[in-house]
Motif scaffolding. Sequence first.
Motif, PDB file in Angstrom:
ATOM      1  N   SER A 130       6.169 -14.767  15.497  1.00  0.00           N
ATOM      2  CA  SER A 130       5.671 -15.593  16.599  1.00  0.00           C
ATOM      3  C   SER A 130       6.421 -16.918  16.679  1.00  0.00           C
ATOM      4  O   SER A 130       6.731 -17.407  17.755  1.00  0.00           O
ATOM      5  N   ASN A 164      -3.456 -14.670  12.714  1.00  0.00           N
ATOM      6  CA  ASN A 164      -3.702 -13.323  12.198  1.00  0.00           C
ATOM      7  C   ASN A 164      -2.401 -12.524  12.082  1.00  0.00           C
ATOM      8  O   ASN A 164      -2.197 -11.786  11.126  1.00  0.00           O
ATOM      9  N   LYS A 165      -1.516 -12.687  13.056  1.00  0.00           N
ATOM     10  CA  LYS A 165      -0.242 -11.982  13.000  1.00  0.00           C
ATOM     11  C   LYS A 165       0.601 -12.487  11.832  1.00  0.00           C
ATOM     12  O   LYS A 165       1.217 -11.703  11.108  1.00  0.00           O
ATOM     13  N   GLU A 166       0.628 -13.783  11.622  1.00  0.00           N
ATOM     14  CA  GLU A 166       1.388 -14.348  10.508  1.00  0.00           C
ATOM     15  C   GLU A 166       0.798 -13.899   9.165  1.00  0.00           C
ATOM     16  O   GLU A 166       1.537 -13.616   8.227  1.00  0.00           O
ATOM     17  N   SER A 211       2.620  -5.912  14.235  1.00  0.00           N
ATOM     18  CA  SER A 211       2.453  -7.180  13.527  1.00  0.00           C
ATOM     19  C   SER A 211       3.467  -7.336  12.410  1.00  0.00           C
ATOM     20  O   SER A 211       3.953  -8.429  12.158  1.00  0.00           O
ATOM     21  N   THR A 212       3.781  -6.249  11.751  1.00  0.00           N
ATOM     22  CA  THR A 212       4.668  -6.350  10.595  1.00  0.00           C
ATOM     23  C   THR A 212       6.143  -6.176  10.922  1.00  0.00           C
ATOM     24  O   THR A 212       6.993  -6.698  10.226  1.00  0.00           O
ATOM     25  N   ARG A 234       1.955 -10.356   8.620  1.00  0.00           N
ATOM     26  CA  ARG A 234       3.379 -10.299   8.282  1.00  0.00           C
ATOM     27  C   ARG A 234       3.628 -10.666   6.825  1.00  0.00           C
ATOM     28  O   ARG A 234       4.533 -10.142   6.186  1.00  0.00           O
ATOM     29  N   ALA A 289      -2.891  -4.149   8.828  1.00  0.00           N
ATOM     30  CA  ALA A 289      -1.939  -4.749   9.756  1.00  0.00           C
ATOM     31  C   ALA A 289      -1.339  -3.662  10.632  1.00  0.00           C
ATOM     32  O   ALA A 289      -0.995  -2.587  10.144  1.00  0.00           O
ATOM     33  N   ARG A 349      -4.925 -15.341  17.223  1.00  0.00           N
ATOM     34  CA  ARG A 349      -3.994 -14.214  17.273  1.00  0.00           C
ATOM     35  C   ARG A 349      -2.701 -14.528  16.518  1.00  0.00           C
ATOM     36  O   ARG A 349      -2.166 -13.691  15.786  1.00  0.00           O
ATOM     37  N   THR A 350      -2.204 -15.738  16.701  1.00  0.00           N
ATOM     38  CA  THR A 350      -0.961 -16.120  16.034  1.00  0.00           C
ATOM     39  C   THR A 350      -1.130 -16.166  14.525  1.00  0.00           C
ATOM     40  O   THR A 350      -0.312 -15.628  13.773  1.00  0.00           O
TER      41      THR A 350
END
Length: 107
Positions: free
Chosen positions: A61, A39-41, A55-56, A44, A51, A36-37
């Motif tokens: 995180s 994927n979020k990065e 997330s953006t 971004r 996205a 999850r971390t």
Amino acid sequence: MPSGSNAKRERQYEHIKDSAKDRGESDKRAKEIASRTVNKERARSGESKAASRTSTRDMPSSRRGGQRSHSGAQGPTRDQLYNEARQRGIKGRSTMSKAQLSKALGR
């Protein structure tokens, strides 16, 4: 490891997964946190095709660092209190607010 990632994201994934394991998380949970971390990065920085808005536009995180964990000043969520009330058999719990549930549980 999420598909379509580069070497940097693979290192980031392994580091986050190892850190979660060191904190006592299960292997499955550590992998979920890392995925999850990462994927979020990726979202971004524009590395993913799609996205979500959170997330953006949300706080990164790496900067957040557990600020939203439920063990903080706000305590457990209403759902967590409700589940505990259900286990204890407290009547009228479905219509109670978070504050009322907390009081009924003696917190």
